[in-house]
Design an enzyme around this catalytic site. Sequence first.
Site, PDB file in Angstrom:
ATOM      1  N   SER A  88       4.058   0.942 -11.192  1.00 39.40           N
ATOM      2  CA  SER A  88       3.974   1.615  -9.893  1.00 39.40           C
ATOM      3  C   SER A  88       2.909   2.702  -9.847  1.00 39.40           C
ATOM      4  O   SER A  88       2.704   3.312  -8.806  1.00 39.40           O
ATOM      5  CB  SER A  88       5.331   2.236  -9.554  1.00 39.40           C
ATOM      6  OG  SER A  88       5.625   3.314 -10.404  1.00 39.40           O
ATOM      7  N   THR A 208       6.243   5.149  -7.290  1.00 39.05           N
ATOM      8  CA  THR A 208       5.388   6.336  -7.311  1.00 39.05           C
ATOM      9  C   THR A 208       6.021   7.311  -8.290  1.00 39.05           C
ATOM     10  O   THR A 208       7.218   7.208  -8.565  1.00 39.05           O
ATOM     11  CB  THR A 208       5.417   6.976  -5.897  1.00 39.05           C
ATOM     12  OG1 THR A 208       4.925   6.038  -4.945  1.00 39.05           O
ATOM     13  CG2 THR A 208       4.597   8.250  -5.800  1.00 39.05           C
ATOM     14  N   THR A 226       0.369   7.366  -7.493  1.00 39.22           N
ATOM     15  CA  THR A 226       0.925   6.032  -7.218  1.00 39.22           C
ATOM     16  C   THR A 226      -0.157   4.959  -7.176  1.00 39.22           C
ATOM     17  O   THR A 226      -1.334   5.265  -6.930  1.00 39.22           O
ATOM     18  CB  THR A 226       1.637   6.042  -5.843  1.00 39.22           C
ATOM     19  OG1 THR A 226       2.337   4.817  -5.651  1.00 39.22           O
ATOM     20  CG2 THR A 226       0.662   6.226  -4.699  1.00 39.22           C
ATOM     21  N   ARG A 236      -5.342   0.149   2.259  1.00 43.17           N
ATOM     22  CA  ARG A 236      -4.107   0.810   2.747  1.00 43.17           C
ATOM     23  C   ARG A 236      -3.882   2.099   1.945  1.00 43.17           C
ATOM     24  O   ARG A 236      -3.953   2.110   0.730  1.00 43.17           O
ATOM     25  CB  ARG A 236      -2.921  -0.125   2.576  1.00 43.17           C
ATOM     26  CG  ARG A 236      -1.559   0.458   3.014  1.00 43.17           C
ATOM     27  CD  ARG A 236      -0.797   1.063   1.856  1.00 43.17           C
ATOM     28  NE  ARG A 236       0.564   1.449   2.218  1.00 43.17           N
ATOM     29  CZ  ARG A 236       1.369   2.161   1.416  1.00 43.17           C
ATOM     30  NH1 ARG A 236       0.935   2.566   0.238  1.00 43.17           N
ATOM     31  NH2 ARG A 236       2.584   2.466   1.797  1.00 43.17           N
ATOM     32  N   THR A 259       9.013   9.579  -2.881  1.00 41.65           N
ATOM     33  CA  THR A 259       8.647   8.233  -3.314  1.00 41.65           C
ATOM     34  C   THR A 259       9.306   7.261  -2.329  1.00 41.65           C
ATOM     35  O   THR A 259      10.302   7.601  -1.696  1.00 41.65           O
ATOM     36  CB  THR A 259       9.159   7.931  -4.741  1.00 41.65           C
ATOM     37  OG1 THR A 259      10.591   8.082  -4.771  1.00 41.65           O
ATOM     38  CG2 THR A 259       8.563   8.878  -5.770  1.00 41.65           C
ATOM     39  N   GLY A 260       8.754   6.085  -2.219  1.00 36.71           N
ATOM     40  CA  GLY A 260       9.322   5.116  -1.285  1.00 36.71           C
ATOM     41  C   GLY A 260       8.324   4.763  -0.198  1.00 36.71           C
ATOM     42  O   GLY A 260       7.112   4.980  -0.365  1.00 36.71           O
TER      43      GLY A 260
END
Length: 359
Positions: A88, A208, A226, A236, A259-260
């Site tokens: 990640s 991340t 990340t 992106r 994170t997420g």
Amino acid sequence: MSQDWSRRHFISAAIGTAAGAAMLRPGIAAEPDDPSTVRTPHSAVVIASGNGLAAVRRAYELIGQGVDPLDAAIAGVNIVEDDPNDNSVGYGGLPNEDGVVELDASVMHGPTHKAGSVASLQKIRNPSKVARLVMLRTDHELLVGEGALRFAKAHGFAEENLLTDKSRQLWLDWRERRSEVDAWLPPASQPTTQHSRLDWRAAFTYGTINCLALNERGDLSGVTTTSGLSFKLAGRVGDSPIIGAGLYVDNEIGAAGSTGRGEANLLNCSSFSIVEMMGRGMTPVEACMEQLRRVVKHTERRLLDSAGRPTFGLTFYALRKDGAHGSATMTDGEKQVMYAVADGAGTAARPSRPLYSGK
Ligand code: GLY
């Protein structure tokens, strides 16, 4: 303390610490059910996302040796950036849809209220170190893509292929199974390849690492780094390099990170909001929970399940100036979401409080 921190930084740090201590609000004591512990201002604390146990341990050790909290937090996350088994972040991070690893990172230094970020950085395994140099050695806050790479090379960073065999194989599996109507085919002799369908779905991640650090002078800093959403469109950029979204530090109040799903976070300026809510008297966990509720309220229908719950993962981390800390996560699945803490009691994984229980 690193030599890069100038005398100017030293002076503003000293002023910031004094001002911060003066502004500690009497009304910010932890709620009884808050998993964090309020400490005597200021004992050192480092927290991170669940993949950051080694990172918090390292950062806490360095803070104990007098290293600036930002440099300590960066040294901590460098362990994860360098780890080929963490898909990640950094080296071994999952690539974009073209099979190219593009990294995002931000750093923020509480005493000087300065920040630096890089986005869509290719070929450099430690974007957090480059973000630190953007902060220290440019008049800018964010560099992206080719320009960020040229800046890193100017500072002596070596270019390398960041794909490991494992991350390349996971990308290839995804690519070959993505569509029935293109020219990419999985091997006929091995229809499931080495990695099962489940493997690559599990690998489809926004993973991340966020790390927040407080030293004994009461100075705060943070870093978020990340490889972003796996198999994303080229170019992106998520929340991690955006100050106020993936990371925010106010040396008088506290620090927050996430994170997420970056898109959800970008639309809600979550880290800034969490710090502001702590400044208005909420505990770290309360602020993280309230921000999750705001995200849910602003989530479009296609990303909600039939019960109105977001289908994506999002976890917040918050560290207040007095050392209280907490984390909240959108949904706990089969496995409890944890965050990493290092303090005078040692290094431990603590549960993030779920807004919804998925069990
Ligand atoms: N939170 C990481 C990302 O969405 O890129």
